[in-house]
Design an enzyme around this catalytic site. Structure first.
Site, short mmCIF file in Angstrom:
data_model
loop_
_atom_site.label_atom_id
_atom_site.label_comp_id
_atom_site.label_asym_id
_atom_site.label_seq_id
_atom_site.Cartn_x
_atom_site.Cartn_y
_atom_site.Cartn_z
N TYR A 186 43.51 41.96 50.33
CA TYR A 186 44.27 41.47 49.18
C TYR A 186 44.64 42.62 48.26
O TYR A 186 44.09 43.72 48.36
CB TYR A 186 43.47 40.42 48.40
N CYS A 187 45.58 42.35 47.34
CA CYS A 187 45.96 43.35 46.33
C CYS A 187 46.13 42.62 45.00
O CYS A 187 45.38 41.69 44.70
CB CYS A 187 47.23 44.09 46.76
N ARG A 188 47.14 42.99 44.22
CA ARG A 188 47.36 42.30 42.94
C ARG A 188 48.25 41.08 43.11
O ARG A 188 47.93 39.99 42.65
CB ARG A 188 47.99 43.26 41.92
#
Length: 223
Positions: A186-188
Protein backbone atom coordinates in the site's frame (compact mmCIF):
# COMPACT_ATOMS: atom_id res chain seq x y z
CA UNK A 1 -85.53 -13.84 51.75
CA UNK A 2 -85.96 -17.51 50.82
CA UNK A 3 -86.70 -16.45 47.25
CA UNK A 4 -83.48 -14.40 47.08
CA UNK A 5 -81.42 -17.30 48.45
CA UNK A 6 -83.01 -19.68 45.94
CA UNK A 7 -82.27 -17.35 43.04
CA UNK A 8 -78.68 -16.98 44.22
CA UNK A 9 -78.23 -20.75 44.36
CA UNK A 10 -79.69 -21.17 40.86
CA UNK A 11 -77.36 -18.49 39.47
CA UNK A 12 -74.35 -20.16 41.12
CA UNK A 13 -75.40 -23.52 39.74
CA UNK A 14 -75.75 -22.15 36.21
CA UNK A 15 -72.32 -20.53 36.50
CA UNK A 16 -70.76 -23.83 37.55
CA UNK A 17 -72.42 -25.60 34.63
CA UNK A 18 -71.13 -22.98 32.20
CA UNK A 19 -67.57 -23.21 33.57
CA UNK A 20 -67.69 -26.99 33.32
CA UNK A 21 -68.83 -26.81 29.72
CA UNK A 22 -66.03 -24.44 28.65
CA UNK A 23 -63.14 -25.56 30.86
CA UNK A 24 -61.92 -28.08 28.27
CA UNK A 25 -60.62 -25.27 26.08
CA UNK A 26 -59.87 -22.68 28.76
CA UNK A 27 -56.25 -21.56 29.07
CA UNK A 28 -55.08 -23.14 25.82
CA UNK A 29 -52.93 -21.22 23.35
CA UNK A 30 -50.61 -21.82 20.42
CA UNK A 31 -46.91 -21.55 21.23
CA UNK A 32 -46.41 -19.30 18.17
CA UNK A 33 -48.97 -17.20 16.35
CA UNK A 34 -46.63 -16.46 13.44
CA UNK A 35 -43.78 -18.47 11.99
CA UNK A 36 -41.27 -17.70 9.23
CA UNK A 37 -39.29 -20.58 7.72
CA UNK A 38 -36.93 -21.10 4.84
CA UNK A 39 -37.69 -23.85 2.32
CA UNK A 40 -36.87 -27.35 3.68
CA UNK A 41 -36.50 -26.07 7.25
CA UNK A 42 -38.61 -27.28 10.18
CA UNK A 43 -39.96 -25.82 13.40
CA UNK A 44 -41.95 -27.10 16.34
CA UNK A 45 -45.38 -25.96 17.50
CA UNK A 46 -47.24 -26.75 20.68
CA UNK A 47 -50.75 -26.18 21.95
CA UNK A 48 -49.86 -25.01 25.43
CA UNK A 49 -52.05 -26.42 28.19
CA UNK A 50 -53.31 -29.36 26.14
CA UNK A 51 -50.87 -32.08 27.23
CA UNK A 52 -53.60 -34.46 28.37
CA UNK A 53 -56.10 -33.57 25.66
CA UNK A 54 -56.65 -34.88 22.15
CA UNK A 55 -55.42 -32.37 19.59
CA UNK A 56 -55.73 -32.61 15.80
CA UNK A 57 -53.50 -30.61 13.47
CA UNK A 58 -54.07 -29.43 9.91
CA UNK A 59 -52.28 -27.33 7.28
CA UNK A 60 -54.31 -25.10 5.00
CA UNK A 61 -51.84 -25.70 2.16
CA UNK A 62 -49.67 -28.81 2.24
CA UNK A 63 -47.74 -27.64 -0.82
CA UNK A 64 -46.41 -24.74 1.25
CA UNK A 65 -46.05 -26.31 4.70
CA UNK A 66 -46.90 -29.69 6.20
CA UNK A 67 -47.57 -30.55 9.82
CA UNK A 68 -46.86 -33.85 11.58
CA UNK A 69 -48.05 -34.73 15.07
CA UNK A 70 -45.83 -36.08 17.83
CA UNK A 71 -46.58 -39.74 18.51
CA UNK A 72 -46.09 -39.31 22.24
CA UNK A 73 -48.06 -36.10 22.68
CA UNK A 74 -50.71 -34.85 20.25
CA UNK A 75 -50.33 -31.33 21.68
CA UNK A 76 -46.95 -31.12 19.92
CA UNK A 77 -46.35 -30.94 16.18
CA UNK A 78 -43.58 -30.30 13.66
CA UNK A 79 -44.01 -27.91 10.72
CA UNK A 80 -41.92 -28.45 7.59
CA UNK A 81 -41.55 -25.76 4.93
CA UNK A 82 -42.04 -27.12 1.40
CA UNK A 83 -42.34 -24.20 -1.01
CA UNK A 84 -42.40 -20.40 -0.95
CA UNK A 85 -45.77 -19.05 0.13
CA UNK A 86 -48.12 -18.80 3.09
CA UNK A 87 -50.16 -21.35 4.99
CA UNK A 88 -52.11 -21.58 8.22
CA UNK A 89 -51.51 -24.37 10.71
CA UNK A 90 -54.58 -25.16 12.79
CA UNK A 91 -54.69 -27.09 16.08
CA UNK A 92 -58.17 -28.24 17.13
CA UNK A 93 -58.95 -29.23 20.70
CA UNK A 94 -62.57 -30.05 21.32
CA UNK A 95 -64.57 -27.40 19.47
CA UNK A 96 -61.89 -24.72 19.77
CA UNK A 97 -59.36 -23.96 17.03
CA UNK A 98 -55.98 -22.28 17.41
CA UNK A 99 -53.92 -21.06 14.46
CA UNK A 100 -50.37 -20.17 13.46
CA UNK A 101 -49.65 -18.20 10.29
CA UNK A 102 -46.67 -19.67 8.42
CA UNK A 103 -44.60 -17.78 5.85
CA UNK A 104 -42.09 -19.76 3.80
CA UNK A 105 -39.20 -17.95 2.13
CA UNK A 106 -36.23 -18.84 -0.02
CA UNK A 107 -32.96 -18.20 1.76
CA UNK A 108 -30.78 -15.91 -0.33
CA UNK A 109 -27.18 -17.05 -0.03
CA UNK A 110 -24.46 -14.41 -0.30
CA UNK A 111 -22.54 -14.49 -3.53
CA UNK A 112 -19.11 -16.05 -3.02
CA UNK A 113 -16.26 -13.57 -3.22
CA UNK A 114 -14.41 -14.29 -6.46
CA UNK A 115 -10.78 -15.26 -6.08
CA UNK A 116 -8.45 -12.41 -7.09
CA UNK A 117 -6.82 -12.72 -10.50
CA UNK A 118 -3.43 -11.37 -11.47
CA UNK A 119 -3.53 -8.39 -13.78
CA UNK A 120 -1.36 -7.90 -16.84
CA UNK A 121 1.41 -6.48 -14.65
CA UNK A 122 1.68 -9.73 -12.70
CA UNK A 123 0.18 -8.74 -9.33
CA UNK A 124 -3.21 -8.96 -7.62
CA UNK A 125 -5.37 -5.92 -7.00
CA UNK A 126 -7.63 -6.48 -3.99
CA UNK A 127 -10.04 -4.56 -1.77
CA UNK A 128 -8.94 -3.23 1.58
CA UNK A 129 -11.54 -5.49 3.21
CA UNK A 130 -9.87 -8.55 1.72
CA UNK A 131 -6.44 -7.19 2.64
CA UNK A 132 -7.57 -6.90 6.27
CA UNK A 133 -8.84 -10.50 6.19
CA UNK A 134 -5.47 -11.64 4.85
CA UNK A 135 -3.63 -9.67 7.54
CA UNK A 136 -5.65 -11.45 10.20
CA UNK A 137 -4.44 -14.83 8.98
CA UNK A 138 -1.25 -16.45 10.24
CA UNK A 139 0.11 -17.28 6.78
CA UNK A 140 3.57 -15.70 6.87
CA UNK A 141 2.55 -12.60 4.90
CA UNK A 142 4.32 -9.25 5.03
CA UNK A 143 2.74 -5.79 4.74
CA UNK A 144 4.84 -3.31 2.74
CA UNK A 145 4.46 0.46 2.92
CA UNK A 146 6.02 2.07 -0.18
CA UNK A 147 5.67 5.70 0.90
CA UNK A 148 8.51 7.99 2.01
CA UNK A 149 10.04 7.58 5.46
CA UNK A 150 8.54 10.84 6.76
CA UNK A 151 5.06 9.68 5.69
CA UNK A 152 5.63 6.32 7.35
CA UNK A 153 6.60 7.97 10.65
CA UNK A 154 3.40 10.04 10.65
CA UNK A 155 1.30 6.87 10.70
CA UNK A 156 1.27 3.41 9.14
CA UNK A 157 -0.53 0.07 9.31
CA UNK A 158 0.58 -1.96 12.31
CA UNK A 159 3.37 -4.41 11.44
CA UNK A 160 4.12 -2.81 8.07
CA UNK A 161 7.67 -2.71 6.73
CA UNK A 162 8.89 0.45 5.00
CA UNK A 163 10.30 -0.03 1.49
CA UNK A 164 9.99 3.30 -0.37
CA UNK A 165 8.76 2.89 -3.94
CA UNK A 166 11.75 4.71 -5.43
CA UNK A 167 14.14 2.13 -3.90
CA UNK A 168 12.49 -0.78 -5.71
CA UNK A 169 14.21 -1.37 -9.05
CA UNK A 170 15.35 -4.66 -10.58
CA UNK A 171 16.87 -6.39 -7.56
CA UNK A 172 15.23 -8.10 -4.60
CA UNK A 173 14.82 -5.76 -1.59
CA UNK A 174 16.67 -7.19 1.40
CA UNK A 175 13.45 -7.10 3.44
CA UNK A 176 11.85 -9.54 0.97
CA UNK A 177 14.11 -12.59 0.68
CA UNK A 178 11.32 -15.01 -0.32
CA UNK A 179 9.95 -14.71 -3.86
CA UNK A 180 6.86 -16.74 -2.94
CA UNK A 181 5.94 -14.87 0.23
CA UNK A 182 2.53 -13.13 0.33
CA UNK A 183 3.26 -9.40 0.03
CA UNK A 184 0.54 -6.85 0.78
CA UNK A 185 1.44 -3.45 -0.68
CA UNK A 186 0.00 0.00 0.00
CA UNK A 187 0.94 3.68 -0.26
CA UNK A 188 -0.94 6.93 0.39
CA UNK A 189 -3.53 6.94 -2.39
CA UNK A 190 -2.85 3.85 -4.50
CA UNK A 191 -0.60 5.21 -7.25
CA UNK A 192 2.85 4.35 -5.89
CA UNK A 193 1.62 0.98 -4.60
CA UNK A 194 0.55 -0.03 -8.11
CA UNK A 195 3.86 1.00 -9.62
CA UNK A 196 5.85 -0.73 -6.85
CA UNK A 197 3.75 -3.91 -7.12
CA UNK A 198 4.38 -4.11 -10.87
CA UNK A 199 8.13 -3.80 -10.29
CA UNK A 200 8.07 -6.44 -7.55
CA UNK A 201 6.24 -8.79 -9.88
CA UNK A 202 8.79 -8.08 -12.63
CA UNK A 203 11.59 -9.03 -10.21
CA UNK A 204 9.93 -12.42 -9.73
CA UNK A 205 7.69 -12.14 -6.67
CA UNK A 206 4.71 -14.41 -7.24
CA UNK A 207 2.24 -13.31 -4.53
CA UNK A 208 2.07 -9.52 -4.64
CA UNK A 209 -1.27 -8.03 -3.52
CA UNK A 210 -1.88 -4.29 -3.95
CA UNK A 211 -4.71 -2.77 -1.90
CA UNK A 212 -4.61 0.99 -2.45
CA UNK A 213 -3.79 3.82 -0.10
CA UNK A 214 -3.74 4.42 3.63
CA UNK A 215 -6.00 7.47 3.33
CA UNK A 216 -8.98 5.14 2.78
CA UNK A 217 -7.84 2.51 5.31
CA UNK A 218 -10.42 2.26 8.10
CA UNK A 219 -8.91 -0.42 10.31
CA UNK A 220 -6.56 1.73 12.35
CA UNK A 221 -2.95 2.89 12.08
CA UNK A 222 -0.01 3.32 14.43
CA UNK A 223 2.72 5.96 14.59
Amino acid sequence: MKRIIAMTLVAALLLCINISATSDAAGLKMSKSKLTLYVKKISSLKLIGANNKEVTWKSSNKKIATVSVSKSNSAKATVKAKNVGKATITAKCGKKKYTCKVTVKTKVLPSPTPAPVKNEDGYYQISQELAKEMMDRDDGHIVVDVRREDEFKEGHIAGAVLIPSETISTEMPKQLPDLDQIILVYCRSGNRSKSASARLAAIGYTNVYEFGGIKTWRYGIVA
